[in-house]
Design an enzyme around this catalytic site. Structure first.
Site, PDB file in Angstrom:
ATOM      1  N   ASP A 166       0.868  -1.111   0.122  1.00 27.19           N
ATOM      2  CA  ASP A 166      -0.118  -0.281   0.112  1.00 27.19           C
ATOM      3  C   ASP A 166       0.838   1.283  -0.113  1.00 27.19           C
ATOM      4  OD1 ASP A 166      -2.378   1.858   0.869  1.00 27.19           O
ATOM      5  OD2 ASP A 166      -3.476  -0.255   1.271  1.00 27.19           O
TER       6      ASP A 166
ATOM      7  N   HIS B 222      -4.137   5.716   3.571  1.00 29.23           N
ATOM      8  CA  HIS B 222      -4.786   4.763   3.212  1.00 29.23           C
ATOM      9  C   HIS B 222      -4.110   3.430   3.693  1.00 29.23           C
ATOM     10  CE1 HIS B 222      -6.092   1.810   0.037  1.00 29.23           C
ATOM     11  NE2 HIS B 222      -7.126   2.563  -0.206  1.00 29.23           N
TER      12      HIS B 222
ATOM     13  N   SER C 238     -11.139  -1.415  -0.908  1.00 27.34           N
ATOM     14  CA  SER C 238      -9.968  -1.147  -0.103  1.00 27.34           C
ATOM     15  C   SER C 238      -9.988  -1.671   1.442  1.00 27.34           C
ATOM     16  CB  SER C 238      -9.355   0.384  -0.015  1.00 27.34           C
ATOM     17  OG  SER C 238      -8.918   0.624  -1.224  1.00 27.34           O
TER      18      SER C 238
END
Length: 749
Positions: free
Chosen positions: A201, A243, A405
């Protein structure tokens, strides 16, 4: 899923001229398949002529690689190699920088000078003499944005308040997704203790109050610059990563520590694999991170990102992970379409779609048969940090995460729980569950989705998934290797599309897609095929299917093509049966095919069909083609986006012909023989020696061979001065398409 969109989004850089007519060979088969558990390759024309193929490093002509106006191709290329020294030689020749190396994949990344075209370099290396193959480095991977919730977050959070097994952490009462997948009900069975999950990520905040603890995080890697190994240590500050922080917390947010909430596998160990800088990555960078994570102990790899078409370097890296018994989870995407990109579409991975509180598909989630499982992906409160906050406020921030996600990490956490439970049963080390077995335990035991858009699909249920014993785990999946070699030269074909089409209803009827690679797969000197990274590797084109559903399949082999050209989908084997009992990672089903390919159909100057776009043979060593076949094929059937010209400036339908150029010194004679109809081709191949205008060279001869000769034509020319001679090959009987191939030998004496 749009099959062609996945197959042709990226360039396949060895370029075929495969047509659609059926082969009708009168001698040997024009295409050969050996659908057996054997690594014995079919006999090529080269072998039948008694030739020994030479592996030679060939460096491209620099003048043909210059970047022209309007050429926006990337300046970095991925090079597959046999010996790293060859890459270093190529880099010096091009004036390029060797940015990074993945020895396990026999892959390197070159950064080209701005004056050279990445696309032209990649095309030029398709004729690399069997030692180097180049592809453009893809740059289309992207973090999946967190979409707006499909349901009201407050209503979703209210679902968890009455759950019986909530922990005492203050935010757990708002984590509706934990009780929905019954993660709270299995904490007495497994918590993911000690299982390392790689978070592929952007970075995650390793100082976050609900992630930081002794042993909770292990060292990872920052791959945004692969020229140096930049380690991310547990105590290092954040680089960038709201994220990634959300992904990490969803997987393994700590439990019972009086802050925040909890993750699916609260005792799992997290490994940061930073690939985005901050929203940009290259396929080589991702592959570098995946291989590094596998080598350093990761057991699960979570990928909450997508984008791009088929990338062979990513596929090689994923196969490396799967064959090292590492489970790979990928988010299906947030496009609300039956279309997937990125590594979630690869065979053997777990592709995860997003569900909402009522077991409905979220409005944004990708769907379709390639989705293996749904998991909550809507307004999940977790450690997604607010990067704008100063420290220490940032390290105590929480936000609503979402999208596929989020759904992917839910399943990655579930995989860690399965591995933990299996280890408690003694299933570890050599007896550890395979990625396919973990996939089956997760996907087969879910709760039915209630959405009419997802009939037959399930949402993760961890109580059911963990209800197994050492004797009740599902059988392993099937392992298939499909090797494709050129029927003229015998060399491996890189970038050929291979499809396994289910015939027994398995895999929801969804095709498995792969491409042949010159990467870490091949046949070693002992005849062993399969997982042989770094072990006596041979360059051969092999498509890998690691951990697929057992059953009957039809095999289709086609291409390779570029920009959609060469769209031949030829069934070369009617059916194979993949059995879990008879197939494994160390004993795969091995299929060997021969297919025709025109390695030189496209050059840096355009499609090869005129002297101006002729392939330059002067880059080969003197005498090379006296013992190594020059192969090609005739094809007018490029119909993927409508008929295209045979060469620049020619109308569609112009008969295909191939040109090559070589310098003949004064007083020397060039002799060229073409082989086709008498050795199994549908075409009668005529060879002529012409000048730059296409006119016959004065004194040159082109004569049909005698009936007793294996060749079709022989052409000769004696140079009175140093002369650039163009070899022109054409189909004398107007035979084109599949089966209309030729080989040639020539010498200059």
């Amino acid at each position: 899923m749009n099959k062609k969109a996945i197959l042709y989004t990226s360039l396949a850089l060895l370029l075929a001229a495969c047509g659609s007519t059926s082969p009708t060979s009168t001698a040997t088969p024009t295409n050969t398949v050996t659908p057996t558990n054997t690594s014995a390759a079919p006999t090529s024309l080269s072998a039948r002529l008694g030739l020994t193929r030479t592996s030679t490093l060939v460096l491209p002509d620099l003048d043909s690689l210059k970047r022209e106006a309007g050429d926006t191709s990337a300046s970095d290329v991925v090079v597959s190699y046999l010996e790293l020294s060859d890459v270093q030689t190529l880099a010096t020749h091009l004036g390029a920088t060797l940015k990074g190396v993945i020895p396990e994949l026999h892959a390197a990344l070159l950064d080209l000078p701005g004056t050279l075209s990445g696309q032209k370099v990649a095309l030029s290396m398709s004729m690399g003499g069997g030692r180097l193959i180049a592809r453009l480095n893809g740059h289309s991977g992207a973090l999946l944005p967190v979409p707006a919730p499909s349901q009201d977050p407050a209503a979703l959070a209210a679902q968890s308040v009455s759950a019986a097994n909530l922990d005492t952490d203050p935010l757990s009462s708002k984590q509706w997704w934990i009780p929905q997948v019954k993660a709270d009900q299995v904490r007495g069975i497994a918590t993911g203790k000690g299982v390392i999950v790689g978070v592929v990520d952007d970075d995650f905040d390793r100082q976050h109050e609900d992630l930081k603890a002794d042993g909770k995080i292990v060292a990872g890697i920052d791959t945004t610059d692969v020229s140096t190994e930049k380690i991310l240590n547990p105590g290092d500050p954040l680089t960038s990563g709201s994220h990634g922080s959300g992904s990490a917390g969803t997987i393994a947010e700590r439990i019972g520590n009086g802050v925040g909430g909890a993750g699916i596998a609260p005792d799992a160990v997290l490994m940061p694999i930073r690939i985005f800088n901050p929203n940009f990555t290259g396929d080589f960078n991702v592959a570098y991170g995946i291989v590094w994570a596998v080598k350093h102990g990761a057991q699960v790899l979570n990928n909450s990102w997508g984008g791009g078409g088929y990338s062979q370097i990513l596929k090689d890296a994923v196969d490396y992970a799967l064959l090292n018994n590492v489970t790979v989870v990928g988010s299906a995407g947030n496009d609300n379409s039956d279309f997937q990109t990125g590594l979630a579409a690869f065979p053997g991975t777990i592709s995860v779609g997003a569900s909402s509180g009522g077991d409905l598909k979220t409005d944004f989630s990708t769907f379709g048969p390639r989705v293996d499982l749904y998991a909550p992906g809507d307004a999940g409160l977790t450690t997604e940090i607010n990067e704008a906050l100063p420290s220490p406020d940032r390290e105590s921030s929480y936000n609503l995460f979402g999208g596929t996600s989020m759904a992917g990490p839910v399943v990655s956490g579930g995989a860690a729980l399965v591995i933990d439970k299996a280890a408690q049963l003694g299933l570890s080390g050599k007896t550890a569950l395979t990625p396919y077995q973990i996939k089956r335990l997760l996907t087969d035991n879910g709760d039915p989705m209630k959405d009419p858009r997802t009939p037959g699909f399930k949402r993760l249920n961890l109580v059911n998934s963990l209800n197994f014993t050492a004797s009740s785990v599902p059988a392993d999946g099937g392992y298939v290797l499909v090797g494709v070699t050129d029927l003229v030269t015998g060399g491996g074909i890189d970038g050929s599309d291979v499809i396994l089409k289910p015939l027994s209803g398995q895999n929801k009827g969804q095709d498995y897609l792969s491409q042949t690679s010159y990467g870490g797969y091949g046949t070693n000197s002992k005849g062993k095929a399969g997982y042989i990274f770094g072990e006596d590797i041979g360059l051969t084109g092999v498509a890998v299917f690691a951990g697929i559903e057992p059953g009957d399949y039809e095999v289709e082999v086609a291409g390779p093509g570029a920009l959609g050209y060469g769209d031949s989908r030829t069934v070369l084997s009617n059916r194979i049966t993949v059995s879990a009992e008879a197939s494994s990672a160390t004993n795969p089903v091995v299929l060997q095919y021969q297919h025709q390919i025109d390695f030189n159909e496209f050059t840096a100057a355009g499609r090869n069909g005129a002297p101006a776009s002729a392939t330059n043979l002067n880059v080969y060593p003197a005498g090379y083609f006296a013992t190594n076949l020059l192969g090609g094929t005739f094809d007018n059937n490029y119909n993927y986006n409508g008929p295209i010209p045979a060469f620049p400036g020619a109308p569609a339908g112009t008969p295909d012909q191939d040109f090559y150029k070589v310098t003949v010194a004064a007083g020397k004679t060039i002799s060229v023989s073409s082989y086709a109809s008498k050795v199994g081709s549908n075409a009668v191949t005529k060879v002529e020696l012409v000048d730059a205008s296409g006119a016959a060279l004065p004194g040159a001869t082109s004569t049909a061979s005698s009936a007793s000769s294996q060749s079709d034509y022989v052409a000769k020319y004696k140079a009175t001065a140093d002369t650039t001679v163009f070899l022109k090959f054409s189909s004398a009987n107007n035979s084109y398409g599949l089966g209309s191939w030729y080989g040639s030998l020539f010498s200059i004496q």
